[in-house]
Design a protein around this motif. Structure first.
Motif, PDB file in Angstrom:
ATOM      1  N   ALA A  98       0.829  -1.198   0.000  1.00 51.95           N
ATOM      2  CA  ALA A  98       0.000   0.000   0.000  1.00 51.95           C
ATOM      3  C   ALA A  98       0.867   1.253   0.000  1.00 51.95           C
ATOM      4  CB  ALA A  98      -0.911  -0.003   1.224  1.00 51.95           C
ATOM      5  N   GLN A  99       0.383   2.293  -0.683  1.00 48.75           N
ATOM      6  CA  GLN A  99       1.002   3.605  -0.606  1.00 48.75           C
ATOM      7  C   GLN A  99      -0.103   4.630  -0.398  1.00 48.75           C
ATOM      8  OE1 GLN A  99       2.424   5.301  -4.499  1.00 48.75           O
ATOM      9  NE2 GLN A  99       2.290   3.172  -5.150  1.00 48.75           N
ATOM     10  N   LYS A 100       0.244   5.753   0.237  1.00 50.06           N
ATOM     11  CA  LYS A 100      -0.734   6.795   0.527  1.00 50.06           C
ATOM     12  C   LYS A 100      -1.194   7.421  -0.787  1.00 50.06           C
ATOM     13  CE  LYS A 100      -1.366  10.545   3.821  1.00 50.06           C
ATOM     14  NZ  LYS A 100      -0.701  11.347   4.845  1.00 50.06           N
ATOM     15  N   GLU A 101      -2.510   7.459  -1.013  1.00 50.07           N
ATOM     16  CA  GLU A 101      -3.077   7.906  -2.285  1.00 50.07           C
ATOM     17  C   GLU A 101      -2.720   9.344  -2.630  1.00 50.07           C
ATOM     18  OE1 GLU A 101      -5.671   8.256  -5.737  1.00 50.07           O
ATOM     19  OE2 GLU A 101      -4.487   6.667  -4.848  1.00 50.07           O
ATOM     20  N   ASN A 102      -2.671  10.259  -1.640  1.00 54.40           N
ATOM     21  CA  ASN A 102      -2.540  11.678  -1.975  1.00 54.40           C
ATOM     22  C   ASN A 102      -1.167  12.093  -2.503  1.00 54.40           C
ATOM     23  OD1 ASN A 102      -0.991  11.849   0.329  1.00 54.40           O
ATOM     24  ND2 ASN A 102      -2.408  13.180   1.438  1.00 54.40           N
ATOM     25  N   HIS A 103      -0.237  11.202  -2.505  1.00 56.64           N
ATOM     26  CA  HIS A 103       1.071  11.472  -3.130  1.00 56.64           C
ATOM     27  C   HIS A 103       1.629  10.128  -3.571  1.00 56.64           C
ATOM     28  CE1 HIS A 103       4.545  13.796  -4.183  1.00 56.64           C
ATOM     29  NE2 HIS A 103       5.327  12.933  -3.560  1.00 56.64           N
ATOM     30  N   SER A 104       0.961   9.553  -4.575  1.00 52.60           N
ATOM     31  CA  SER A 104       1.315   8.194  -4.981  1.00 52.60           C
ATOM     32  C   SER A 104       1.725   8.149  -6.444  1.00 52.60           C
ATOM     33  CB  SER A 104       0.132   7.252  -4.754  1.00 52.60           C
ATOM     34  OG  SER A 104      -0.972   7.639  -5.559  1.00 52.60           O
ATOM     35  N   TRP A 118      -6.825  -1.138  -5.931  1.00 49.83           N
ATOM     36  CA  TRP A 118      -7.584  -1.279  -4.689  1.00 49.83           C
ATOM     37  C   TRP A 118      -7.298  -0.052  -3.845  1.00 49.83           C
ATOM     38  CZ3 TRP A 118      -6.510  -5.947  -0.934  1.00 49.83           C
ATOM     39  CH2 TRP A 118      -7.392  -5.897   0.141  1.00 49.83           C
ATOM     40  N   HIS A 119      -8.326   0.773  -3.648  1.00 57.27           N
ATOM     41  CA  HIS A 119      -8.167   1.982  -2.845  1.00 57.27           C
ATOM     42  C   HIS A 119      -9.097   1.903  -1.646  1.00 57.27           C
ATOM     43  CE1 HIS A 119      -7.556   6.057  -1.618  1.00 57.27           C
ATOM     44  NE2 HIS A 119      -8.864   6.276  -1.660  1.00 57.27           N
ATOM     45  N   GLN A 120      -8.600   2.327  -0.493  1.00 52.41           N
ATOM     46  CA  GLN A 120      -9.393   2.336   0.727  1.00 52.41           C
ATOM     47  C   GLN A 120      -9.332   3.718   1.360  1.00 52.41           C
ATOM     48  OE1 GLN A 120      -7.175  -1.094   2.369  1.00 52.41           O
ATOM     49  NE2 GLN A 120      -9.181  -2.047   2.642  1.00 52.41           N
ATOM     50  N   GLY A 121     -10.508   4.287   1.657  1.00 52.65           N
ATOM     51  CA  GLY A 121     -10.589   5.567   2.348  1.00 52.65           C
ATOM     52  C   GLY A 121     -10.549   6.755   1.418  1.00 52.65           C
ATOM     53  N   ASP A 122     -10.139   7.906   1.971  1.00 48.91           N
ATOM     54  CA  ASP A 122     -10.062   9.138   1.184  1.00 48.91           C
ATOM     55  C   ASP A 122      -8.636   9.301   0.650  1.00 48.91           C
ATOM     56  OD1 ASP A 122      -8.556   9.934   3.391  1.00 48.91           O
ATOM     57  OD2 ASP A 122      -9.948  11.501   4.022  1.00 48.91           O
ATOM     58  N   GLU A 123      -8.237  10.561   0.393  1.00 48.64           N
ATOM     59  CA  GLU A 123      -6.892  10.791  -0.151  1.00 48.64           C
ATOM     60  C   GLU A 123      -5.779  10.411   0.822  1.00 48.64           C
ATOM     61  OE1 GLU A 123      -8.372  14.623   1.680  1.00 48.64           O
ATOM     62  OE2 GLU A 123      -9.189  13.187   0.256  1.00 48.64           O
ATOM     63  N   ASN A 124      -6.109  10.266   2.107  1.00 43.62           N
ATOM     64  CA  ASN A 124      -5.116   9.824   3.083  1.00 43.62           C
ATOM     65  C   ASN A 124      -5.104   8.307   3.243  1.00 43.62           C
ATOM     66  OD1 ASN A 124      -4.089  12.427   3.912  1.00 43.62           O
ATOM     67  ND2 ASN A 124      -6.144  12.767   4.724  1.00 43.62           N
ATOM     68  N   GLY A 125      -6.006   7.643   2.529  1.00 41.80           N
ATOM     69  CA  GLY A 125      -6.082   6.186   2.566  1.00 41.80           C
ATOM     70  C   GLY A 125      -5.018   5.560   1.684  1.00 41.80           C
ATOM     71  N   SER A 126      -5.073   4.239   1.587  1.00 40.82           N
ATOM     72  CA  SER A 126      -4.041   3.524   0.849  1.00 40.82           C
ATOM     73  C   SER A 126      -4.539   3.022  -0.500  1.00 40.82           C
ATOM     74  CB  SER A 126      -3.539   2.348   1.683  1.00 40.82           C
ATOM     75  OG  SER A 126      -4.600   1.445   1.926  1.00 40.82           O
ATOM     76  N   THR A 127      -3.590   2.894  -1.429  1.00 39.40           N
ATOM     77  CA  THR A 127      -3.866   2.378  -2.765  1.00 39.40           C
ATOM     78  C   THR A 127      -2.859   1.273  -3.068  1.00 39.40           C
ATOM     79  OG1 THR A 127      -4.716   4.508  -3.509  1.00 39.40           O
ATOM     80  CG2 THR A 127      -4.033   2.962  -5.213  1.00 39.40           C
ATOM     81  N   ARG A 128      -3.350   0.201  -3.671  1.00 40.59           N
ATOM     82  CA  ARG A 128      -2.515  -0.921  -4.109  1.00 40.59           C
ATOM     83  C   ARG A 128      -2.813  -1.185  -5.578  1.00 40.59           C
ATOM     84  NH1 ARG A 128      -1.321  -4.743   0.434  1.00 40.59           N
ATOM     85  NH2 ARG A 128      -2.065  -3.715   2.301  1.00 40.59           N
ATOM     86  N   TYR A 129      -1.858  -1.812  -6.241  1.00 38.64           N
ATOM     87  CA  TYR A 129      -2.032  -2.177  -7.645  1.00 38.64           C
ATOM     88  C   TYR A 129      -1.721  -3.651  -7.835  1.00 38.64           C
ATOM     89  CZ  TYR A 129      -2.218   2.807  -8.449  1.00 38.64           C
ATOM     90  OH  TYR A 129      -2.582   4.122  -8.411  1.00 38.64           O
ATOM     91  N   ARG A 130      -2.238  -4.183  -8.928  1.00 45.06           N
ATOM     92  CA  ARG A 130      -1.969  -5.575  -9.308  1.00 45.06           C
ATOM     93  C   ARG A 130      -1.533  -5.575 -10.763  1.00 45.06           C
ATOM     94  NH1 ARG A 130      -6.099 -10.623  -8.254  1.00 45.06           N
ATOM     95  NH2 ARG A 130      -4.453 -12.211  -8.217  1.00 45.06           N
TER      96      ARG A 130
END
Length: 191
Positions: A98-104, A118-130
């Motif tokens: 996971a990395q923080k979405e707002n600076h990813s 896969w994103h969870q939450g708002d811009e401070n949430g985490s994003t993953r890729y496959r």
């Protein structure tokens, strides 16, 4: 079966224009005269703030649209790849860290395409890729000429791969009013 969604007229016009360009483009071929074709297949609208999305078997990401903040839905577009009329096999990997979405920013490994996000939450949430490696007749397909798109406002955009291209990366800065860019690359095969 693809889930259906009603789109604003501007979105429908953009999709129609992208389809017309793809339909009008000539078949690409490498030195060994292979014909490559990327054909839109599945699309699905999911909850941006909570749902993991992965393209169906043997499809890769070729587009995304999002309108609104993290409480609104995101639509993903997947496509099949064919070489000389035979479907390319897509070998999916695991989810990234996971990395923080707002600076990813994420770019798939060499010669791999994105197949999920896969994103969870708002811009401070985490994003993953496959990601996935692509194979035709037991040999790996190449993805060349990677480039970044211009910036899109995250809360109001649609992006689609160009002719015979697939999505290989994404970056985002800020909240839903921040900027998002995509990396695309062209499917090639050297026989």
């Amino acid at each position: 079966m693809a889930k259906m969604r009603t789109y604003p007229k501007a979105v429908l016009a953009a999709l129609a224009a992208a389809a017309a360009v793809t339909a009008a483009s000539p078949a690409s071929a490498s030195a060994s005269a292979v014909t490559i074709s990327v054909r839109q297949g599945y699309s699905e609208t999911v909850r941006e703030w909570a749902d993991a999305f992965t393209c169906p078997t043997n499809q890769v990401l070729t587009g995304r649209s999002h309108y609104g903040d993290e409480n609104k839905a995101t639509t993903y577009y997947c496509s099949w790849i064919f070489i000389n009329g035979e479907q390319v096999q897509v070998h999916m990997g695991d989810w990234t860290y996971a990395q923080k979405e707002n600076h990813s920013s994420y770019v798939a490994p060499l010669d791999q395409a994105l197949v999920g996000r896969w994103h969870q939450g708002d811009e401070n949430g985490s994003t993953r890729y496959r990601t996935a490696a692509l194979y035709w007749q037991g040999r790996q397909v190449r993805l060349t000429g990677a480039y970044w798109t211009g910036e899109y406002k995250e809360s109001s955009h649609i992006t689609q791969a160009g002719y015979n291209q697939v999505m290989t990366g994404r970056s985002h800065d800020g909240d839903e009013n921040g900027k998002t860019r995509y990396q695309y690359a062209t499917v090639t095969f050297e026989g």
